[in-house]
Design an enzyme around this catalytic site. Structure first.
Site, PDB file in Angstrom:
ATOM      1  N   LYS A 121       0.891  -1.239  -0.009  1.00 29.46           N
ATOM      2  CA  LYS A 121      -0.114  -0.068  -0.109  1.00 29.46           C
ATOM      3  C   LYS A 121       1.028   1.046   0.040  1.00 29.46           C
ATOM      4  CE  LYS A 121      -4.417   1.087   0.343  1.00 29.46           C
ATOM      5  NZ  LYS A 121      -5.641   0.319  -0.080  1.00 29.46           N
TER       6      LYS A 121
ATOM      7  N   ASP B 178      -7.032   4.640  -4.299  1.00 22.05           N
ATOM      8  CA  ASP B 178      -7.591   4.330  -3.046  1.00 22.05           C
ATOM      9  C   ASP B 178      -8.322   5.868  -2.723  1.00 22.05           C
ATOM     10  OD1 ASP B 178      -7.990   2.616  -0.622  1.00 22.05           O
ATOM     11  OD2 ASP B 178      -7.341   4.206   0.240  1.00 22.05           O
TER      12      ASP B 178
HETATM   13  P1  NDP Z   1     -12.723   7.891  -2.340  1.00 18.88           P
HETATM   14  O1  NDP Z   1     -12.056   8.953  -2.198  1.00 18.88           O
HETATM   15  O2  NDP Z   1     -13.293   7.720  -3.798  1.00 18.88           O
HETATM   16  O3  NDP Z   1     -14.243   8.113  -1.457  1.00 18.88           O
HETATM   17  C1  NDP Z   1     -14.156   8.251  -0.191  1.00 18.88           C
HETATM   18  C2  NDP Z   1     -15.542   8.617   0.386  1.00 18.88           C
HETATM   19  O4  NDP Z   1     -15.395   8.561   1.886  1.00 18.88           O
HETATM   20  C3  NDP Z   1     -15.850  10.117   0.104  1.00 18.88           C
HETATM   21  O5  NDP Z   1     -17.470  10.544  -0.091  1.00 18.88           O
HETATM   22  C4  NDP Z   1     -15.210  11.092   1.172  1.00 18.88           C
HETATM   23  O6  NDP Z   1     -15.750  12.105   1.618  1.00 18.88           O
HETATM   24  C5  NDP Z   1     -15.509   9.941   2.677  1.00 18.88           C
HETATM   25  N1  NDP Z   1     -14.471  10.059   3.505  1.00 18.88           N
HETATM   26  C6  NDP Z   1     -13.210   9.793   3.435  1.00 18.88           C
HETATM   27  N2  NDP Z   1     -12.845  10.332   4.652  1.00 18.88           N
HETATM   28  C7  NDP Z   1     -13.796  10.399   5.601  1.00 18.88           C
HETATM   29  C8  NDP Z   1     -13.652  10.792   6.924  1.00 18.88           C
HETATM   30  N3  NDP Z   1     -12.527  10.694   7.588  1.00 18.88           N
HETATM   31  N4  NDP Z   1     -15.000  10.956   7.534  1.00 18.88           N
HETATM   32  C9  NDP Z   1     -15.906  10.723   6.821  1.00 18.88           C
HETATM   33  N5  NDP Z   1     -15.991  10.445   5.421  1.00 18.88           N
HETATM   34  C10 NDP Z   1     -14.997  10.338   4.916  1.00 18.88           C
HETATM   35  O7  NDP Z   1     -12.239   6.449  -1.930  1.00 18.88           O
HETATM   36  P2  NDP Z   1     -12.923   5.110  -2.235  1.00 18.88           P
HETATM   37  O8  NDP Z   1     -14.290   4.970  -2.348  1.00 18.88           O
HETATM   38  O9  NDP Z   1     -12.148   4.559  -3.060  1.00 18.88           O
HETATM   39  O10 NDP Z   1     -12.613   4.509  -0.865  1.00 18.88           O
HETATM   40  C11 NDP Z   1     -13.306   4.352   0.399  1.00 18.88           C
HETATM   41  C12 NDP Z   1     -12.778   3.148   1.288  1.00 18.88           C
HETATM   42  O11 NDP Z   1     -12.929   1.944   0.589  1.00 18.88           O
HETATM   43  C13 NDP Z   1     -11.277   3.354   1.792  1.00 18.88           C
HETATM   44  O12 NDP Z   1     -11.416   2.751   3.272  1.00 18.88           O
HETATM   45  C14 NDP Z   1     -10.492   2.367   0.902  1.00 18.88           C
HETATM   46  O13 NDP Z   1      -9.436   2.029   1.509  1.00 18.88           O
HETATM   47  C15 NDP Z   1     -11.541   1.305   0.838  1.00 18.88           C
HETATM   48  N6  NDP Z   1     -11.372   0.436  -0.536  1.00 18.88           N
HETATM   49  C16 NDP Z   1     -11.501   1.087  -2.032  1.00 18.88           C
HETATM   50  C17 NDP Z   1     -11.191   0.200  -3.057  1.00 18.88           C
HETATM   51  C18 NDP Z   1     -11.368   0.760  -4.321  1.00 18.88           C
HETATM   52  O14 NDP Z   1     -11.275   0.109  -5.172  1.00 18.88           O
HETATM   53  N7  NDP Z   1     -11.475   2.084  -4.235  1.00 18.88           N
HETATM   54  C19 NDP Z   1     -10.783  -1.329  -2.559  1.00 18.88           C
HETATM   55  C20 NDP Z   1     -10.992  -1.539  -1.414  1.00 18.88           C
HETATM   56  C21 NDP Z   1     -11.341  -0.771  -0.465  1.00 18.88           C
HETATM   57  P3  NDP Z   1     -15.530  13.332   0.781  1.00 18.88           P
HETATM   58  O15 NDP Z   1     -16.058  13.338  -0.670  1.00 18.88           O
HETATM   59  O16 NDP Z   1     -15.849  14.529   1.444  1.00 18.88           O
HETATM   60  O17 NDP Z   1     -14.077  13.459   0.491  1.00 18.88           O
END
Ligand code: NDP
Length: 452
Positions: free
Chosen positions: A126, A166
């Site tokens: 990572k 991510d």
């Molecule tokens: P994105 O950046 O696309 O989206 C993240 C979302 O979560 C956004 O809506 C963001 O809000 C919100 N968010 C982030 N941090 C916080 C916080 N501290 N409190 C509240 N809301 C928060 O990321 P992903 O969708 O790719 O990833 C989301 C999760 O899924 C992570 O844990 C990641 O590790 C996991 N994941 C992702 C994969 C992938 O293929 N993308 C695969 C496996 C796991 P805002 O829009 O305001 O930033």
């Protein structure tokens, strides 16, 4: 004291103050694989428990870039190549202000077992940076990505280490990162996944984590004679994972009533579907706006500064299925208690480690279905693995072909986790099963490869 307890104690003592997320992940995984210790003396002899908590390699570097006003900015970059026993290191890059070494190590550690569970030959890694793309211009993001890759390119490659996206690293960032890699290396290979289709990506990669989460949830429910169809669903987040989870849940006939971003939560009891979902997708994916706009446009409740789980607890809103898909440690004990008391039947984790250990205890005590992240959200890395295969063969599969493989992989993960839970004395506990099944594959490879 068992060897596993000894390793947990050592990791706690060494990193308890500086890397709490890493300690949390190690504790969760090692505690749940305790049934393995007695049955496999060969792992003890080969020092597997001591070795598996140490990254093979940690790369930290400086990223210098110039903002639009001509100021020189400096950020910190990380790549943790955690365990390469079963294949090239594989795992995403996270760009967010809060990123630090402990968070990257926790994510890299989890990734080892998740990747093993998919059945594909991928090691765990990572990376990321404390750079936040939010509020930056496209040109600033591009300059940052080129500078980031000017160091990272020498450590990665299609058979060495293959990063992906991510949090904060979506299609735009992957494009710039891969553009930089191609320029520095003068080669067009599968050394980053999540690429757009036009320059070598796999169809279905953007959808994979969210869709896979729903395939996994359906699999869990179907073994209890239930289905996603007709259920009320809470999704947190509105990023890559959350949006495609909502899309697939709608397609399966569920009603998604919650979504959120880091500023607040919306509650739409009529369901986030059809034109409203299209608006949300455009708002968050293309316009990078705030979810509050959805509430204003459709006149639904908005809870400033509150998470989905805060709202469920405070307002007493019942959902059948909870899909935390935003970030780590978003569901605490009291949130989990509220979910359970209100009658939730399943929690499946789209985000990595979204539930605290205390919240997990509540799910398990209540006997609800619980799909842990490393099983439930493995669809993303699985399709990344399929992207690597397509790149190696210099061909691209159709959407239907990739989707079919993704469905099979999610079923395979469920089966592996369930079988291991039975074989090691915790029938039906998918967290124990997923950790054990992932661990066994990696541990056997580590033993076979000798001490190195
Ligand atoms: P994105 O950046 O696309 O989206 C993240 C979302 O979560 C956004 O809506 C963001 O809000 C919100 N968010 C982030 N941090 C916080 C916080 N501290 N409190 C509240 N809301 C928060 O990321 P992903 O969708 O790719 O990833 C989301 C999760 O899924 C992570 O844990 C990641 O590790 C996991 N994941 C992702 C994969 C992938 O293929 N993308 C695969 C496996 C796991 P805002 O829009 O305001 O930033």
């Amino acid at each position: 004291m068992s060897k596993i307890s000894e390793v947990i104690a050592r990791v706690k003592e060494t990193y308890g103050k500086t890397e709490p997320e890493f300690v949390q992940a190690v504790t969760e995984v090692l505690e749940s694989i305790k049934p393995v210790e007695e049955k496999h003396p060969e792992f003890l002899r080969a020092g597997v428990y001591d070795r598996i908590v140490e990254p093979d390699r940690v790369i930290m570097f400086k990223i210098t870039w110039e903002d639009d006003e001509g100021n020189i900015r400096v950020n910190r970059g990380y790549r943790v190549e955690f365990n390469g026993a079963i294949g090239p290191y594989k795992g995403g890059l996270r760009f967010r202000k809060s990123v630090n070494l402990g968070i990257i190590k926790f994510l890299g550690f989890e990734q080892i077992f998740k990747n093993a569970l998919t059945g594909l030959p991928m090691g765990g890694g990572k990376g990321g940076s404390d750079f936040d793309p939010k509020g930056k211009s496209d040109n600033e993001v591009m300059r940052f990505c080129y500078s980031f890759m000017s160091e990272l390119f020498r450590h990665i490659g299609p058979y060495t280490d293959v990063p992906a996206g991510d949090i904060g690293v979506g299609a735009r960032e992957i494009g710039y990162l891969y553009g930089a890699y191609k320029k520095f290396k003068n080669e067009h290979t599968g050394s980053i996944t999540g690429k757009a289709y036009e320059y070598g990506g796999s169809l279905m990669r953007p959808e994979a984590t969210g869709y896979g989460l729903l395939y996994f949830t359906e699999e869990m429910l179907s073994h209890r004679g239930k289905s996603v169809k007709g259920k009320i669903v809470a999704v947190s987040g509105s990023g890559n994972v959350a949006l495609y989870a909502i899309e697939k849940a709608n397609e399966m006939g569920a009603k998604v009533v919650f979504a959120s971003d880091s500023k607040g939560t919306i509650y739409d009891p009529a369901g986030i579907s059809g034109e409203k979902f299209a608006f949300l997708k455009d708002l968050k994916e293309r316009r990078r706006g705030r979810i509050k706009e959805y509430a204003e446009k459709y006149n639904v409740a908005y809870f400033e500064g509150k998470s989905v789980w805060d709202v469920i607890k405070k307002e007493g809103i019942k959902v059948d299925i909870a899909l935390p898909s935003a970030t780590q440690n978003e569901i605490h004990r009291e949130h989990a208690e509220a979910l359970v008391n209100l009658g939730v039947i399943a929690v499946a984790e789209g985000a990595n480690m979204p539930s605290t250990p205390e919240a997990i205890e509540v799910y398990r005590d209540a006997g609800i279905l619980y799909g842990p992240a490393k099983a439930a959200n493995a669809g993303g890395v699985a399709v990344s693995g399929l992207e690597m295969s397509q790149n190696a063969m210099l061909l691209q599969w159709t959407k239907e072909e990739v989707d079919e493989r993704l469905r099979k992989i999610m079923k395979h993960i469920y089966r592996e986790a369930m079988d291991a839970s039975v074989a090691y004395g915790h029938p039906g506990d998918l967290m124990v099963g997923a950790n054990i099944a992932g661990f066994l594959k990696v541990a056997r490879a580590m033993v076979a490869l000798g001490i190195f």
